[in-house]
Design an enzyme around this catalytic site. Structure first.
Site, PDB file in Angstrom:
ATOM      1  N   SER A 174       0.956  -1.245  -0.034  1.00  0.00           N
ATOM      2  CA  SER A 174      -0.085  -0.009  -0.043  1.00  0.00           C
ATOM      3  C   SER A 174       1.028   1.314  -0.109  1.00  0.00           C
ATOM      4  CB  SER A 174      -0.932  -0.041   1.206  1.00  0.00           C
ATOM      5  OG  SER A 174      -0.137  -0.268   2.272  1.00  0.00           O
ATOM      6  N   ALA A 206       8.213  -1.728   3.766  1.00  0.00           N
ATOM      7  CA  ALA A 206       8.656  -2.804   4.815  1.00  0.00           C
ATOM      8  C   ALA A 206       7.450  -3.040   6.041  1.00  0.00           C
ATOM      9  CB  ALA A 206       9.917  -2.390   5.467  1.00  0.00           C
ATOM     10  N   ASP A 207       7.368  -3.960   6.529  1.00  0.00           N
ATOM     11  CA  ASP A 207       6.676  -4.661   7.449  1.00  0.00           C
ATOM     12  C   ASP A 207       7.187  -4.033   8.798  1.00  0.00           C
ATOM     13  OD1 ASP A 207       4.338  -5.593   5.934  1.00  0.00           O
ATOM     14  OD2 ASP A 207       6.044  -7.215   5.469  1.00  0.00           O
ATOM     15  N   GLY A 242       3.058  -8.520   1.562  1.00  0.00           N
ATOM     16  CA  GLY A 242       2.254  -8.576   0.300  1.00  0.00           C
ATOM     17  C   GLY A 242       2.616  -9.729  -0.486  1.00  0.00           C
ATOM     18  N   GLU A 280      11.306  -8.691  -4.573  1.00  0.00           N
ATOM     19  CA  GLU A 280      11.506  -7.405  -3.892  1.00  0.00           C
ATOM     20  C   GLU A 280      13.183  -7.567  -3.772  1.00  0.00           C
ATOM     21  OE1 GLU A 280       9.041  -7.455  -0.792  1.00  0.00           O
ATOM     22  OE2 GLU A 280       7.443  -6.065  -1.943  1.00  0.00           O
TER      23      GLU A 280
END
Ligand code: 5RP
Length: 237
Positions: A48, A101-102, A115, A121
């Protein structure tokens, strides 16, 4: 090292009086990242926050030749904006790669793959000279692992890899998802990742693993972090 790129409204005592939603923070950091876009072909991530970056990139698309995408979804989104998408194999190097990034630490180690695009990536990141990570402040952590670690696995190796991950202290959960590469993802819960470089290498050694979502051997170079006090530019301490 912090530097401010966005002004913010403060009260008399210098406290922020602007409350942003997480989406607004993502939009702000995406805008800040576009300032790093100069020319040529750039790498574009997935998720997102990366989607907000694509929106901003579309406004300056005349500056660039095109982009390499880290997923089919991103490639489609870029094309929809009239941005030419190059095959990674046709590009020798990229000046910048912009992605979310998470989780990310002050050492610029990242946990990614929420994702499901972690392998592509990692490939795009490997080719890029500068990895610009764009995040809202909820992603900035002291230790990686609260967010389950995604591991992309060849389908026939799913159970054997899961057993190996359990031996490492993790709790793998199969995601209902097929990657762009036709593989499955195990989301590994309950890992406290104190040595991300070692854990990244160890998991990648398990037969059947394509790659895991730790980006520690190749960390980010610049973190643009959206906070209530504006977008901060963070580089490795
Ligand atoms: C996708 C990723 C994303 O960068 C990560 O999941 C962050 O996503 P978002 O910007 O939606 O929070 O690694 O594979």
């Amino acid at each position: 090292m912090y530097s401010y790129t966005f002004a913010d409204y403060k009260d008399f005592w210098g406290n922020s009086i602007v409350a942003y939603t997480q989406d607004e923070l993502k939009q702000q950091v995406a805008k800040a990242a576009v300032e790093y876009v100069k020319e040529g072909i750039i790498g574009v991530g997935t998720g997102s926050t990366a989607n907000y970056f694509i929106e901003e990139l579309a406004k300056v698309k005349g500056r660039i030749e095109g982009a390499v995408a880290s997923s089919e979804a991103t490639a489609q989104r870029l094309r929809n904006h009239g941005i030419k998408v190059y095959d990674m194999n046709d590009v020798d190097s990229l000046d910048i790669y912009v992605d979310g990034a998470d989780e990310i630490t002050s050492a610029m180690h990242m946990l990614k793959g929420g994702g499901g695009a972690l392998t592509r990536e990692k490939i795009v990141a490997a080719v890029a000279k500068t990895f610009i990570c764009i995040c809202d402040e909820s992603k900035y952590v002291s230790v990686l692992g609260k967010f389950p670690l995604p591991v992309e696995v060849l389908p026939m190796a799913r159970s054997q890899v899961a057993r190996a991950l359990v031996k490492m202290g993790g709790r793998p959960v199969l995601r209902d998802f097929t990657t762009d590469n036709g593989n499955v993802i195990l989301d590994v819960h309950d890992l406290t990742i104190t040595d991300p470089v070692k854990t990244e290498a160890e998991i990648n050694q398990i037969v059947g693993v394509v790659t895991n979502g730790l980006f520690a051997a190749r960390p980010a170079n610049i973190l643009l972090l959206a906070t209530a006090d504006g977008v901060k530019t963070v580089t490795k301490k």
